[in-house]
Scaffold this motif. Structure first.
Motif, PDB file in Angstrom:
ATOM      1  N   ALA A  12      63.951  47.494  44.222  1.00 48.36           N
ATOM      2  CA  ALA A  12      63.176  47.960  42.476  1.00 48.36           C
ATOM      3  C   ALA A  12      62.976  49.682  43.300  1.00 48.36           C
ATOM      4  O   ALA A  12      62.438  49.706  42.646  1.00 48.36           O
ATOM      5  N   VAL A  13      62.364  48.445  44.736  1.00 53.65           N
ATOM      6  CA  VAL A  13      61.419  49.593  45.381  1.00 53.65           C
ATOM      7  C   VAL A  13      62.186  51.481  45.471  1.00 53.65           C
ATOM      8  O   VAL A  13      61.676  52.481  45.464  1.00 53.65           O
ATOM      9  N   LEU A  14      63.699  51.011  45.768  1.00 55.19           N
ATOM     10  CA  LEU A  14      64.516  52.207  46.149  1.00 55.19           C
ATOM     11  C   LEU A  14      64.824  52.941  44.777  1.00 55.19           C
ATOM     12  O   LEU A  14      64.641  54.242  45.062  1.00 55.19           O
ATOM     13  N   LYS A  15      65.221  52.126  43.857  1.00 55.88           N
ATOM     14  CA  LYS A  15      64.885  52.799  42.262  1.00 55.88           C
ATOM     15  C   LYS A  15      63.711  53.412  42.158  1.00 55.88           C
ATOM     16  O   LYS A  15      63.650  54.726  41.486  1.00 55.88           O
ATOM     17  N   ASP A  16      63.082  53.178  42.095  1.00 58.45           N
ATOM     18  CA  ASP A  16      61.407  53.538  41.495  1.00 58.45           C
ATOM     19  C   ASP A  16      61.291  55.090  42.929  1.00 58.45           C
ATOM     20  O   ASP A  16      61.118  55.976  42.027  1.00 58.45           O
ATOM     21  N   LEU A  17      61.616  55.584  43.998  1.00 57.65           N
ATOM     22  CA  LEU A  17      61.015  55.870  44.504  1.00 57.65           C
ATOM     23  C   LEU A  17      62.302  57.353  44.563  1.00 57.65           C
ATOM     24  O   LEU A  17      62.024  58.095  44.607  1.00 57.65           O
ATOM     25  N   LEU A  18      63.562  56.828  43.964  1.00 55.14           N
ATOM     26  CA  LEU A  18      64.664  57.658  43.429  1.00 55.14           C
ATOM     27  C   LEU A  18      63.874  58.259  42.015  1.00 55.14           C
ATOM     28  O   LEU A  18      64.523  59.545  42.108  1.00 55.14           O
ATOM     29  N   ASN A  19      63.641  57.604  41.585  1.00 53.25           N
ATOM     30  CA  ASN A  19      63.248  58.296  40.033  1.00 53.25           C
ATOM     31  C   ASN A  19      61.872  59.081  40.762  1.00 53.25           C
ATOM     32  O   ASN A  19      62.536  59.754  39.680  1.00 53.25           O
ATOM     33  N   VAL A  34      69.272  62.835  34.005  1.00 52.95           N
ATOM     34  CA  VAL A  34      69.416  61.593  35.338  1.00 52.95           C
ATOM     35  C   VAL A  34      69.515  60.670  35.315  1.00 52.95           C
ATOM     36  O   VAL A  34      68.162  60.001  35.441  1.00 52.95           O
ATOM     37  N   LYS A  35      70.454  59.296  35.140  1.00 56.79           N
ATOM     38  CA  LYS A  35      69.886  58.231  34.509  1.00 56.79           C
ATOM     39  C   LYS A  35      70.128  57.423  36.835  1.00 56.79           C
ATOM     40  O   LYS A  35      70.863  57.972  37.952  1.00 56.79           O
ATOM     41  N   VAL A  36      69.284  56.523  37.081  1.00 55.29           N
ATOM     42  CA  VAL A  36      69.572  55.715  38.780  1.00 55.29           C
ATOM     43  C   VAL A  36      69.602  54.187  38.005  1.00 55.29           C
ATOM     44  O   VAL A  36      68.644  53.737  37.578  1.00 55.29           O
ATOM     45  N   SER A  37      70.769  53.819  38.625  1.00 55.48           N
ATOM     46  CA  SER A  37      71.076  52.481  38.609  1.00 55.48           C
ATOM     47  C   SER A  37      71.130  51.802  39.966  1.00 55.48           C
ATOM     48  O   SER A  37      70.750  51.955  40.978  1.00 55.48           O
ATOM     49  N   ALA A  38      71.187  49.989  39.936  1.00 55.90           N
ATOM     50  CA  ALA A  38      71.439  49.385  40.606  1.00 55.90           C
ATOM     51  C   ALA A  38      72.425  48.395  40.550  1.00 55.90           C
ATOM     52  O   ALA A  38      71.966  47.244  40.374  1.00 55.90           O
ATOM     53  N   LEU A  39      73.725  49.041  39.991  1.00 55.38           N
ATOM     54  CA  LEU A  39      74.582  48.032  39.591  1.00 55.38           C
ATOM     55  C   LEU A  39      75.830  48.138  40.246  1.00 55.38           C
ATOM     56  O   LEU A  39      76.492  49.107  41.230  1.00 55.38           O
ATOM     57  N   PRO A  40      76.565  46.916  40.384  1.00 54.18           N
ATOM     58  CA  PRO A  40      78.091  47.759  41.801  1.00 54.18           C
ATOM     59  C   PRO A  40      78.585  48.626  40.827  1.00 54.18           C
ATOM     60  O   PRO A  40      78.556  49.131  39.790  1.00 54.18           O
ATOM     61  N   PRO A  41      79.682  49.320  41.983  1.00 54.58           N
ATOM     62  CA  PRO A  41      80.269  50.263  41.762  1.00 54.58           C
ATOM     63  C   PRO A  41      81.625  50.676  40.365  1.00 54.58           C
ATOM     64  O   PRO A  41      81.747  50.986  39.614  1.00 54.58           O
ATOM     65  N   ASP A  42      81.920  49.167  40.282  1.00 54.39           N
ATOM     66  CA  ASP A  42      83.486  49.023  39.256  1.00 54.39           C
ATOM     67  C   ASP A  42      82.628  49.094  38.340  1.00 54.39           C
ATOM     68  O   ASP A  42      83.332  48.752  36.744  1.00 54.39           O
ATOM     69  N   LEU A 109      72.631  66.062  43.398  1.00 56.20           N
ATOM     70  CA  LEU A 109      72.145  64.362  43.450  1.00 56.20           C
ATOM     71  C   LEU A 109      72.236  63.848  44.824  1.00 56.20           C
ATOM     72  O   LEU A 109      70.855  63.753  45.438  1.00 56.20           O
ATOM     73  N   LEU A 110      72.987  64.169  44.863  1.00 55.61           N
ATOM     74  CA  LEU A 110      73.646  63.448  46.338  1.00 55.61           C
ATOM     75  C   LEU A 110      72.492  63.765  47.763  1.00 55.61           C
ATOM     76  O   LEU A 110      72.043  63.422  48.662  1.00 55.61           O
ATOM     77  N   GLY A 111      72.210  65.211  47.460  1.00 56.39           N
ATOM     78  CA  GLY A 111      71.680  65.578  48.374  1.00 56.39           C
ATOM     79  C   GLY A 111      70.065  65.522  48.382  1.00 56.39           C
ATOM     80  O   GLY A 111      69.554  65.864  49.436  1.00 56.39           O
ATOM     81  N   TYR A 112      69.685  66.088  46.561  1.00 52.09           N
ATOM     82  CA  TYR A 112      68.110  65.941  46.422  1.00 52.09           C
ATOM     83  C   TYR A 112      67.832  63.473  46.947  1.00 52.09           C
ATOM     84  O   TYR A 112      67.192  64.032  47.606  1.00 52.09           O
ATOM     85  N   ALA A 113      68.841  63.190  47.200  1.00 57.16           N
ATOM     86  CA  ALA A 113      68.448  62.438  47.257  1.00 57.16           C
ATOM     87  C   ALA A 113      68.482  61.484  48.644  1.00 57.16           C
ATOM     88  O   ALA A 113      67.413  60.724  48.982  1.00 57.16           O
ATOM     89  N   MET A 114      69.609  62.280  49.360  1.00 59.69           N
ATOM     90  CA  MET A 114      69.537  62.038  51.116  1.00 59.69           C
ATOM     91  C   MET A 114      68.321  62.557  51.737  1.00 59.69           C
ATOM     92  O   MET A 114      67.208  62.162  52.335  1.00 59.69           O
ATOM     93  N   GLN A 115      67.610  63.667  50.844  1.00 56.96           N
ATOM     94  CA  GLN A 115      66.683  64.551  51.716  1.00 56.96           C
ATOM     95  C   GLN A 115      65.469  63.731  51.425  1.00 56.96           C
ATOM     96  O   GLN A 115      64.514  63.119  52.063  1.00 56.96           O
ATOM     97  N   LEU A 116      64.736  62.925  50.176  1.00 54.67           N
ATOM     98  CA  LEU A 116      64.347  62.246  49.672  1.00 54.67           C
ATOM     99  C   LEU A 116      64.196  61.042  50.506  1.00 54.67           C
ATOM    100  O   LEU A 116      63.123  60.534  51.328  1.00 54.67           O
ATOM    101  N   MET A 117      65.008  60.066  50.843  1.00 56.88           N
ATOM    102  CA  MET A 117      65.159  59.083  51.906  1.00 56.88           C
ATOM    103  C   MET A 117      64.890  60.001  53.254  1.00 56.88           C
ATOM    104  O   MET A 117      64.024  58.738  54.504  1.00 56.88           O
ATOM    105  N   HIS A 118      64.998  60.635  53.657  1.00 56.46           N
ATOM    106  CA  HIS A 118      65.395  60.717  54.751  1.00 56.46           C
ATOM    107  C   HIS A 118      63.292  61.234  55.000  1.00 56.46           C
ATOM    108  O   HIS A 118      63.237  60.894  56.305  1.00 56.46           O
ATOM    109  N   GLU A 119      62.402  61.408  54.390  1.00 61.66           N
ATOM    110  CA  GLU A 119      61.237  61.975  54.358  1.00 61.66           C
ATOM    111  C   GLU A 119      60.980  60.830  54.068  1.00 61.66           C
ATOM    112  O   GLU A 119      59.340  60.743  53.736  1.00 61.66           O
TER     113      GLU A 119
END
Length: 421
Positions: A12-19, A34-42, A109-119
């Protein structure tokens, strides 16, 4: 330590961080919603019209190497009682996947997310609490209210903070993961959250039921003796102790080796009245006020439980009780009756007039105490009538004795005498 909802809390904290990161970057102006989810990829719909979406998926849980040597939970021989609560220390492994219907949407999306995780190298305690706070705009969408009410934010209080580190998977590892999930591959980055400590907060052993609550409060104010009035006298002397905080719940006075319980009306905050017990020996006696505390059932005074005052001094003076004037026997032996009885190990000096005669120690087979002193007057002693005194362990018998009443008067210079021919 954390509870069993810690895994869901981290997600939940990771979802909140990305959101929050997407909102702050205003990506909606570029990519639309843009939606942020925590579901199995399938379970994520893919194809020509798939939405712009970031997905966080917990795909693996491993033991933390730094905490893996902690003991396992132990139980009693019967298996019905838990004896220890060691933590379960684990690392959480996540896949961060970007989806998009148009060219470059997933890459953006992946670029923005990876930068956010890195910081954000650490999931701070403040961030965890903010995610589940009442005023969080996303908390109700991250986790059901029934789960939030069970306080998943206890992760913020564990000993170690959760560290967020990237993990670069090989093509072979990614291929095996996506094949196992039976889902269409999308741009993906792996992250590890370390460490989550799961531990029970309930006690390992249930406490015995409290049958009856008994609280004993020991007084903080220590009694202080400032004056002993009078400071000397024979046994049976009425003495007043003056000082501060002398009254306690149970007030007693220790005089030498004896303990005296004064009457309730004889005790106040600044004075205590007592009578010197007849069982004391002549000489210097220590005086202390003791406030006892009784414990147990039935209530009983326990040694060392309570408060004691400072130590004051009282001199127990010996009294010559044999009739005066004293006469010598034919062999010049003088026998004197004294009170209180003299112990075998006490130092006794007889003073006829201005001279002193040391009384020899009695043999070991004699009684421990004796009420009679025997001393031999040597030849050549000045003849006449001499004032007779006795000194025991430095305590001198009084100069003045009322022979009729047998008690000290201190109002005239009369006393026992001895006539030496």
């Amino acid at each position: 330590m954390s509870g069993p909802l810690a895994f869901a809390t981290v997600t939940a904290v990771l979802k909140d961080l990305l959101n929050d990161g997407l909102v702050n970057s205003d990506l909606s102006a570029i990519l639309g919603t843009v939606k942020v989810s925590a579901l199995p990829p399938d379970r994520i719909a893919t194809g020509a019209d798939e939405p712009s979406q970031l997905n966080v998926f917990l795909y693996q849980v491993t033991a933390n190497p730094g905490w893996r040597n902690a003991d396992l939970p132990s139980r009693s021989s019967g298996g019905d009682q838990r004896l220890s609560n060691p933590p379960l220390a684990v690392d959480l492994h996540y896949l961060l996947t970007a989806y998009g219907a148009q060219d470059l949407d997933a890459e953006v999306l992946l670029g923005y997310a990876m930068q956010l995780m890195h910081e954000t190298p650490v999931l701070t305690r403040q961030a965890i609490r903010r995610t589940f706070s009442a005023n969080s705009p996303v908390s109700d969408r991250l986790m059901p209210a029934s789960v939030i009410d069970r306080n998943p934010a206890d992760l913020a209080d564990q000993i170690e903070q959760c560290k967020l580190t990237p993990r670069y998977l090989t093509t072979d590892e990614l291929s095996k993961l996506w094949a196992a999930m039976q889902a269409r591959y999308r741009p993906t980055m792996a992250y590890t959250v370390s460490v989550v400590l799961l531990q029970r907060t309930t006690p390992t052993r249930a406490a015995l039921p409290v049958r009856e609550a008994k609280l004993h409060v020991v007084p903080v104010a220590r009694p202080v003796i400032e004056q002993v009035d009078p400071a000397f006298g024979p046994v049976g002397t009425a003495v007043r102790l003056r000082g501060q905080s002398l009254r306690g719940g149970i007030t007693k006075v220790r005089v030498g080796s004896q303990q005296v319980a004064p009457a309730a009306q004889a005790v106040s905050g600044d004075s205590v009245q007592l009578t010197i017990p007849a069982s004391l020996r002549a000489g210097l006696a220590a005086v202390q006020v003791v406030h006892e505390v009784q414990l147990g059932e039935p209530p009983t005074a326990r040694p060392g439980v309570g408060v004691e005052s400072n130590v004051a001094a009282f001199v127990v003076t010996p009294i010559v009780t044999s009739p005066s004037p004293h006469t010598l026997a034919a062999d010049r032996t003088l026998s004197i009756a004294v009170s209180p009885p003299i112990a075998r190990d006490q130092r006794v000096v007889v003073l006829p007039g201005d001279s002193a005669l040391l009384v020899l120690a009695r043999p070991d087979d004699d009684p421990p105490t004796s009420g009679t002193i025997t001393v031999t007057i040597p030849p050549g002693w000045p003849p006449g009538t001499h004032l007779l005194r006795v000194q025991v362990d430095g305590a001198m018998s009084p100069l003045v004795v009322d022979s009729d009443a047998g008690s000290p008067t201190f109002n005239q210079y009369v006393g026992p005498t001895v006539t030496i021919p």
